[in-house]
Scaffold this active site. Structure first.
Site, PDB file in Angstrom:
ATOM      1  N   CYS A  28       0.837  -1.203   0.000  1.00  4.80           N
ATOM      2  CA  CYS A  28       0.000   0.000   0.000  1.00  4.80           C
ATOM      3  C   CYS A  28       0.873   1.254   0.000  1.00  4.80           C
ATOM      4  O   CYS A  28       0.573   2.237  -0.687  1.00  4.80           O
ATOM      5  CB  CYS A  28      -0.955  -0.008   1.178  1.00  4.80           C
ATOM      6  SG  CYS A  28      -0.152  -0.214   2.751  1.00  4.80           S
ATOM      7  N   GLY A 522      19.750 -23.776  16.057  1.00  3.65           N
ATOM      8  CA  GLY A 522      19.670 -22.387  16.509  1.00  3.65           C
ATOM      9  C   GLY A 522      18.316 -22.151  17.114  1.00  3.65           C
ATOM     10  O   GLY A 522      17.377 -22.932  16.886  1.00  3.65           O
ATOM     11  N   GLY A 525      13.496 -18.694  15.058  1.00  2.00           N
ATOM     12  CA  GLY A 525      13.583 -17.357  14.443  1.00  2.00           C
ATOM     13  C   GLY A 525      15.006 -16.914  14.151  1.00  2.00           C
ATOM     14  O   GLY A 525      15.234 -15.772  13.747  1.00  2.00           O
ATOM     15  N   GLY A 527      16.916 -17.942  11.725  1.00  2.00           N
ATOM     16  CA  GLY A 527      17.178 -17.839  10.280  1.00  2.00           C
ATOM     17  C   GLY A 527      17.468 -19.166   9.596  1.00  2.00           C
ATOM     18  O   GLY A 527      17.932 -19.194   8.453  1.00  2.00           O
ATOM     19  N   THR A 529      15.367 -21.675   8.473  1.00  2.00           N
ATOM     20  CA  THR A 529      14.542 -21.938   7.283  1.00  2.00           C
ATOM     21  C   THR A 529      14.920 -20.985   6.161  1.00  2.00           C
ATOM     22  O   THR A 529      14.975 -21.373   4.984  1.00  2.00           O
ATOM     23  CB  THR A 529      13.044 -21.790   7.636  1.00  2.00           C
ATOM     24  OG1 THR A 529      12.758 -22.678   8.711  1.00  2.00           O
ATOM     25  CG2 THR A 529      12.157 -22.104   6.468  1.00  2.00           C
TER      26      THR A 529
HETATM   27  N1  LIG Z   1       8.724 -13.682   4.157  1.00  2.00           N
HETATM   28  C1  LIG Z   1       9.258 -13.039   5.196  1.00  2.00           C
HETATM   29  N2  LIG Z   1       9.287 -11.703   5.214  1.00  2.00           N
HETATM   30  C2  LIG Z   1       9.855 -11.046   6.242  1.00  2.00           C
HETATM   31  N3  LIG Z   1      10.432 -11.649   7.290  1.00  2.00           N
HETATM   32  C3  LIG Z   1      10.431 -12.993   7.327  1.00  2.00           C
HETATM   33  C4  LIG Z   1       9.851 -13.758   6.293  1.00  2.00           C
HETATM   34  N4  LIG Z   1       9.997 -15.069   6.596  1.00  2.00           N
HETATM   35  C5  LIG Z   1      10.663 -15.115   7.777  1.00  2.00           C
HETATM   36  N5  LIG Z   1      10.927 -13.874   8.219  1.00  2.00           N
HETATM   37  C6  LIG Z   1      11.651 -13.509   9.444  1.00  2.00           C
HETATM   38  O1  LIG Z   1      12.957 -14.046   9.348  1.00  2.00           O
HETATM   39  C7  LIG Z   1      13.398 -14.473  10.615  1.00  2.00           C
HETATM   40  C8  LIG Z   1      13.959 -15.895  10.512  1.00  2.00           C
HETATM   41  O2  LIG Z   1      12.913 -16.753  10.173  1.00  2.00           O
HETATM   42  P1  LIG Z   1      13.161 -18.305   9.887  1.00  2.00           P
HETATM   43  O3  LIG Z   1      11.861 -18.918   9.488  1.00  2.00           O
HETATM   44  O4  LIG Z   1      14.294 -18.427   8.945  1.00  2.00           O
HETATM   45  O5  LIG Z   1      13.607 -18.799  11.329  1.00  2.00           O
HETATM   46  P2  LIG Z   1      13.886 -20.259  11.848  1.00  2.00           P
HETATM   47  O6  LIG Z   1      15.217 -20.232  12.489  1.00  2.00           O
HETATM   48  O7  LIG Z   1      13.688 -21.270  10.767  1.00  2.00           O
HETATM   49  O8  LIG Z   1      12.737 -20.396  12.934  1.00  2.00           O
HETATM   50  P3  LIG Z   1      11.975 -21.710  13.459  1.00  2.00           P
HETATM   51  O9  LIG Z   1      12.949 -22.540  14.225  1.00  2.00           O
HETATM   52  O10 LIG Z   1      10.920 -21.139  14.327  1.00  2.00           O
HETATM   53  O11 LIG Z   1      11.411 -22.416  12.266  1.00  2.00           O
HETATM   54  C9  LIG Z   1      12.206 -14.358  11.566  1.00  2.00           C
HETATM   55  O12 LIG Z   1      12.400 -13.197  12.339  1.00  2.00           O
HETATM   56  C10 LIG Z   1      11.025 -14.164  10.678  1.00  2.00           C
HETATM   57  O13 LIG Z   1      10.075 -13.308  11.257  1.00  2.00           O
END
Ligand SMILES: Nc1ncnc2c1ncn2[C@@H]1O[C@H](COP(=O)(O)OP(=O)(O)OP(=O)(O)O)[C@@H](O)[C@H]1O
Length: 729
Positions: A28, A522, A525, A527, A529
């Site tokens: 937006c 880790g 959140g 990072g 994934t």
């Molecule tokens: N599409 C997106 N746009 C903006 N931020 C995002 C997006 N996807 C994830 N994030 C942010 O990126 C950060 C890392 O997310 P990620 O999913 O990589 O964490 P993770 O280590 O896999 O977490 P978990 O163990 O909970 O799965 C988080 O703060 C999340 O809010």
């Protein structure tokens, strides 16, 4: 003094704020900037802006909007204002709306203000209701000295959207030929009345009457026959074009990057795809009709002028007035049609989301909230539709009045001419018949022209699909894939979801050897994934590179890595079909031995043995007939069936009991493939050769499981609630 200076001052002249509707869920802010820059003459295209200023799914902050304005050479000033002070702002400006949205304030009246909402379009809001939505923050924006005007882009051509059609040119020519021959018959029919009135009745010639009647009956039969044949060809032509075009668009849609779908609501994508049919309907009827109407109008006009120039001129003037009316109605009609479509798409998204989430809604007993939200969306949609209908109603009244008056004037002038013997009664009747034909033809020619113009609304919506480029992929050579050994190297990998946002992955470098099993651990959140999505090419690194073997992923496109990896991701889905279909992904030549092997590896054999229909058991919609653990194991079997060189698992065994998980890990260890595993469980980390510990996007440790446990980062302990288990220090 520089003219730019004056442009920055509000003289109160009303230029138009172009309506730029947002396409993605969170843009937006970007749409508002596009509208204001369009108002000052720089017609920024939203697709280009999106490319220049990538957004994250979390939306745009005021700070980011200010940054974008700066980069587009527009000065700005953020202010806090009360509703009563809005008229002092420099318009148009951006208002912060409902704490999660931005709109453009276009005009401030005594009782209402006009806003352009990037979600729906222009509307008026009562000043008394403004404080319900306006948060009190406004951003004034105006061009600076380096601001450059750019002309608006040419509208998308339908040809660009359709792609290539096969075998339609000949059919098209046939239809036009048949339609024209039908029209020639139609042109002859008024002569029947003229000859009967002027020759048969006057001379009491019954023989001539019979001859004429038989001749014209024969003509009508021929006309009906040709008409039926034309309709049949039209049906064939329309259907084959519809199938070809929809296939082209669907194929393109399937090749779009994952981020395209993440940023749009499901209903919106469905509605955009549906534009194909609306366009096709208008194109086949309006375009074809337009060609025929154009030719016939010309011929009919000649006939009319042959009868009488004066009467002919009256008809032509009426048609000019009709065209003028159509022109005046065009813009409001286009805007209200566009709003109806956008609101319809929103309602559809809400509907689809509710059906998908019905279980959560019922468990929380929140169906009523959902129903009332849906009702208010429907009311908005119906209101937008009513606006369109009201406009059309007014327009029809105008037309009715115009043509009725024309009829009276023609009869009045014509009757006078008959009395002065300048015309016979038969000629007047025939002229009147040609006139109504002419009115109909020109009317539909003008209508078709505006329908084609109105297609812009649909074309722009469909253009969002067609004009989005698919992932760049080189054509894969199977032998090249064969040569890859499953090694992977990350070099200084950095990633942020949007400009101006914090990096989620920060300068990660590491090499993974073929056959190695690496656990990425880790806190939630941190990072993990995101890192996997970068490796899989679903996200593009902001800096750094990823090498697969010695091939750069950035240069080769995601298909390279996807060609050698098997994955089980957190949000993976199964499709409606049997277990065998899902595991083999509808393989045409199922390798039964390999299928059995994968089922064994995924510890699925016992479960399948208990199903009455074995491998033919249906998995339900998105795997709903399976337990969460069974679903994860089917997904694992599907990943293994692909015979990958690299297996990527994102918490793929989180729903399994510890024993089953350990057995699966033991089985996977015997395979010659590289494994990258995101896991929180101790057993999965222990089963790895190496541990990469990520904290806040940085790779803090690259070590063995044994040494990792010795650091005490991840240790036995109890959570604040007193639960015992493995916790991060
Ligand atoms: N599409 C997106 N746009 C903006 N931020 C995002 C997006 N996807 C994830 N994030 C942010 O990126 C950060 C890392 O997310 P990620 O999913 O990589 O964490 P993770 O280590 O896999 O977490 P978990 O163990 O909970 O799965 C988080 O703060 C999340 O809010």
């Amino acid at each position: 003094m520089n003219s730019k200076f004056f442009e920055g001052i509000n003289f109160g002249f009303s230029k138009n704020v172009p309506v730029v509707l947002q396409t993605e869920l969170t843009e937006c802010g970007l749409s508002c900037v596009a509208m204001i820059s369009g108002y000052y003459g720089a017609n920024e295209n939203l697709t280009d802006l999106r490319r220049k200023f990538p957004l994250s799914l979390k939306g745009m902050t005021l700070r980011q909007i200010i940054e974008v304005c700066g980069r587009l050479h527009m000065s700005n000033r953020a202010v806090r204002v009360e509703v009563e002070e809005l008229r002092e702002l420099k318009l148009p400006c951006i208002l912060h709306w409902e704490f999660n949205h931005f709109v453009v304030l276009k005009a401030v009246g005594r009782k209402t203000v006009t806003i352009v909402d990037p979600g729906h379009g222009e509307r008026k809001v009562a000043v008394s209701e403004l404080s319900n939505s306006f948060t009190g923050v406004a951003l004034e924006v105006w061009p600076d000295i380096e601001f450059k005007k750019t002309p608006p882009e040419a509208p998308i051509k339908i040809r660009e959207l359709t792609g290539k059609f096969h075998g339609v040119n000949g059919t098209f020519a046939q239809i036009i030929g048949l339609a024209l021959s039908l029209e020639v018959f139609a042109l002859l029919s008024p002569l029947f009345m003229q000859w009967v009135l002027d020759n048969v009745i006057v001379a009491n010639d019954k023989n001539l009457l019979n001859t004429l009647a038989i001749g014209f009956i024969f003509l009508i039969l021929l006309q009906q026959g040709i008409g039926a044949f034309r309709s049949w060809i039209m049906m064939y032509f329309g259907t084959s074009m519809s199938v070809q075009w929809r296939s082209n668009v669907f194929r393109h849609l399937m090749s779009l990057p994952i981020s395209y779908f993440e940023r749009r609501q499901l209903g919106d994508v469905v509605s955009r795809f549906g534009s194909v049919d609306s366009i096709l309907q208008t194109v086949t009827s309006s375009f074809l009709g337009g060609v025929i109407d154009g030719v016939m109008t010309f011929i009919t006009l000649i006939m009319m002028f042959l009868y009488s120039v004066e009467l002919g001129l009256i008809s032509v003037s009426t048609m000019l007035l009709y065209g003028l009316g159509r022109l005046l109605w065009y813009r409001p009609l286009r805007e209200s049609t566009s709003e109806t479509i956008v609101r319809g798409a929103k309602t559809q998204s809400h509907f689809l989301e509710s059906i998908r989430g019905i279980k959560a809604l019922q468990l929380f007993g929140k169906q009523n909230i959902r129903v009332s939200a849906w009702q208010s969306l429907v009311v908005d949609q119906v209101n937008a539709g009513l606006k369109t209908q009201k406009l059309q109603l007014l327009y029809q009244q105008w037309n009715g009045l115009l043509f009725s008056l024309e009829g009276i004037v023609i009869i009045w002038v014509g009757a006078n001419m008959v009395m002065e013997s300048a015309l016979t009664v038969g000629m007047l009747m025939a002229f009147n018949s040609y006139r109504s034909r002419f009115d109909g033809r020109v009317g539909s020619l003008i209508d078709n022209y505006f329908s084609m113009k109105m297609l812009r609304v649909q074309a722009e919506r469909l253009g969002d699909i067609i004009q989005t480029s698919p992932d760049e992929n080189i054509v894969l050579d199977e032998r090249e894939l064969e040569k890859l050994d499953g090694s992977l190297e990350l070099k200084g990998l950095t990633f942020r979801y949007a400009q101006g946002e914090a990096a989620i992955i920060k300068r990660i470098s590491c090499a993974i050897q073929p056959g190695e099993c690496v656990a990425i651990v880790g806190k939630t959140g941190s990072g993990k994934t995101t890192l996997l999505n970068l490796i899989l090419g679903s996200l593009k690194p902001t800096h750094g590179e990823i090498l697969l073997g010695n091939k750069d992923l950035g240069m080769n496109g995601p298909n390279l890595v996807r060609g050698v990896t098997g994955t089980v991701m957190q949000d993976d889905v199964l499709f409606a079909g049997s277990l065998a279909d899902n595991i083999t992904f509808w393989d045409n030549e199922i390798d039964q031995d390999h299928l059995d092997y994968c089922i064994n590896m995924a510890m699925l054999k016992d479960d399948i043995g208990k199903f009455q229909m074995g491998l033919n058991t249906l998995v339900g919609d998105m795997g709903s007939a399976l337990s969460a653990g069974q679903k994860q194991r089917v997904l694992l079997a599907r990943a293994l069936y692909k015979k990958p060189k690299i297996l990527i698992l994102d918490e793929a065994t989180s729903n399994l009991d510890v024993n089953t998980e350990a057995a699966i890990n033991a089985g996977l260890r015997t395979l010659k493939l590289t494994r990258i595993v995101v896991a929180h469980r101790l057993s999965s980390i222990e089963a790895a050769d190496r541990v990469l510990y990520i904290e806040d996007g940085c790779l803090l440790l690259d070590t063995t499981p044994k040494l990792f446990f010795e650091t005490g980062i991840y240790r036995s302990g109890s959570s604040p609630s007193g639960e015992a288990g493995q916790i991060f220090a």
